[in-house]
Design an enzyme around this catalytic site. Structure first.
Site, mmCIF file in Angstrom:
data_model
loop_
_atom_site.group_PDB
_atom_site.id
_atom_site.type_symbol
_atom_site.label_atom_id
_atom_site.label_comp_id
_atom_site.label_asym_id
_atom_site.label_seq_id
_atom_site.Cartn_x
_atom_site.Cartn_y
_atom_site.Cartn_z
ATOM 1 N N HIS A 63 0.857 -1.182 0.000
ATOM 2 C CA HIS A 63 0.000 0.000 0.000
ATOM 3 C C HIS A 63 0.896 1.237 0.000
ATOM 4 C CE1 HIS A 63 -3.013 -2.871 2.035
ATOM 5 N NE2 HIS A 63 -3.202 -2.832 0.729
ATOM 6 N N GLU B 190 1.441 4.091 2.692
ATOM 7 C CA GLU B 190 1.929 3.673 4.015
ATOM 8 C C GLU B 190 3.464 3.742 4.019
ATOM 9 O OE1 GLU B 190 -1.928 0.682 4.367
ATOM 10 O OE2 GLU B 190 0.069 -0.192 4.352
ATOM 11 N N HIS C 207 3.285 -2.847 6.836
ATOM 12 C CA HIS C 207 2.170 -1.925 6.545
ATOM 13 C C HIS C 207 2.050 -0.821 7.592
ATOM 14 C CE1 HIS C 207 -0.110 -4.293 3.446
ATOM 15 N NE2 HIS C 207 0.720 -5.220 3.893
ATOM 16 N N GLU D 201 1.851 -3.936 11.375
ATOM 17 C CA GLU D 201 1.121 -2.680 11.187
ATOM 18 C C GLU D 201 1.729 -1.634 12.118
ATOM 19 O OE1 GLU D 201 -1.263 -2.069 9.045
ATOM 20 O OE2 GLU D 201 -1.924 -4.093 8.428
HETATM 21 ZN ZN ZN Z 1 -1.519 -1.678 4.318
#
Ligand code: ZN
Length: 408
Positions: free
Chosen positions: A195, A198, A288, A364
């Site tokens: 992504h 990010e 991420h 994350e």
């Molecule tokens: Zn992500």
């Protein structure tokens, strides 16, 4: 004096609605070919005399509007040091105020990691001993999909001791990587920034790589004696350059493409997928950022077929060890645990865990600050991302040598 707004640069994203003497109204542009929007990055100049208030009008229509709660905008005057400017989300718009006396300022959702810096990271990494660059293929916009292959170095890192002497497959409490995918050497995969909005993922990758390539670092050398490390520091260069939040140039969310990647829609995943099949995978990390949660956490793959107590113990041990190594990481908050058999196979970590039977984890990191270990002036920052990346070298090394902390 006229206020100017610019975003026509690497990673830029903003649309101007109106510019008045003391207020600028803006909207975030959607990713091309999809409905996602949240990433922004732009420059403001011409406010030296009056200062101004900046308003993002469509904050409530973004993909993760909860992300604006307790959020402060990333700000820089020199594009090197990023700090936070207090911001207000009123349930509809996000706004903040710039004081007079400043020539120009850059604002972004998070300290940017533009494509130019990615190219610098790759260039710096490939001149280091024992690193080779694999161009796995091309993106839809024609950019290389870069994979750095980090190996042992004969007579340097190896110091005459082969991998066999260190092939420690001890039987400590529920930890480690059980068996090598190919030969005696383990295959570690790290992919970041599927992504593109990010960028903390690539800051993390920079910290991970810098430590891994440091020949004065005994842990890095020991890890490289045991394992080949494959690093894709940026899975989505097209989305990065285009200033996207979630998708590649064709509008594909790459972390939903792992079940059936295609050259037409998701070449980034297609090529990494194929290279993983060549090398095998013994441990994988997918890096991420999460828009809403003010924590660093790992999402596991508890919903994949064949998940059992032993795999659960490995995951718990890894997370516990990492939390002990770096207090910016914690194990209490995160996504709800997936129910048995419920894993979505189009996610990278689920695909890898199901295909290779190995420990595959999604890290994350926050866009905001960490609630437990806050640093309000900078929030979660590039420097902190990089240090967390460095801590993962320790954690992966302990996993490889079966010395993770036992599950509590
Ligand atoms: Zn992500």
């Amino acid at each position: 004096m006229t206020i100017g707004i610019d975003s026509a640069f690497d990673g830029g994203n903003i649309l101007v609605r109106s510019i008045d003497a003391d207020e600028v109204r803006l909207t975030i542009r959607r990713d091309r070919g999809s409905q996602f929007l949240q990433w922004f990055y732009f420059r403001v100049d011409g406010m030296r005399e009056c200062g101004c208030r900046l308003v993002i009008e469509n904050a409530a229509e973004t993909t993760y509007s909860r992300g604006w709660e307790s959020y402060d905008v990333a700000t820089s005057a020199d594009r090197s040091r990023w700090y936070r400017t207090p911001s207000v989300y009123d349930g509809k718009t996000l706004s903040w105020t710039v004081r007079p006396g400043i020539e120009a300022l850059w604002f972004a959702y998070f300290a940017p990691y533009p494509l130019a810096r990615h190219n610098d990271l790759v260039a710096r990494s490939v001149v280091a001993p024992g690193v080779s660059l694999k161009r796995l293929g091309s993106t839809l916009d024609g950019r290389p999909i870069d994979c750095l292959h980090v190996r042992e170095i004969d007579g340097e890192i190896g110091s005459g001791r082969g991998a066999e002497g260190h092939h420690d497959t001890g039987t400590g409490a529920g930890s480690g990587v059980r068996e090598a995918a190919g030969g005696g050497r383990r295959q570690i995969w790290v992919i970041a920034r599927q992504h593109p909005g990010e960028p903390m993922a690539e800051w993390w990758a920079e910290g991970w790589l810098e430590r891994l390539l440091d020949l004065d670092d005994a842990t890095s050398r020991a890890l490289r004696r045991l394992a080949d490390v494959h690093v894709v520091p940026n899975m989505n260069p097209d989305g990065t350059f285009r200033g996207h939040l979630r998708t590649n140039a064709g509008g594909a969310n790459l972390n939903r493409e792992w079940a059936e990647p295609s050259l037409e829609r998701s070449p980034e995943v297609f090529h990494v997928h194929r290279r993983m099949a060549e090398t095998g995978v013994d441990l994988a990390l997918d890096i991420h950022g999460d828009e809403a949660l003010p924590y660093n956490f790992i999402a596991g793959t508890e919903g994949v077929p064949g998940w059992d107590d032993a795999r659960d113990a490995e995951l718990v041990a890894f997370k516990r060890t990492l939390a002990a190594l770096n207090p910016d990481f914690q194990t209490e908050h995160g996504y709800p645990r997936a129910k048995p058999g419920s894993a979505n196979p189009s996610y990278a970590s689920n695909h890898v865990a199901a295909t290779y039977g190995c420990l595959a984890m999604t890290l994350e990191m926050p866009f905001k600050d960490t609630a437990d270990t806050p640093r309000p002036t900078v929030g979660w920052s590039p420097e902190r991302c990089k240090r967390l990346g460095r801590s993962f070298v320790d954690a992966v090394y302990l996993a490889l040598t079966d010395r993770l902390l036992p599950p509590a």
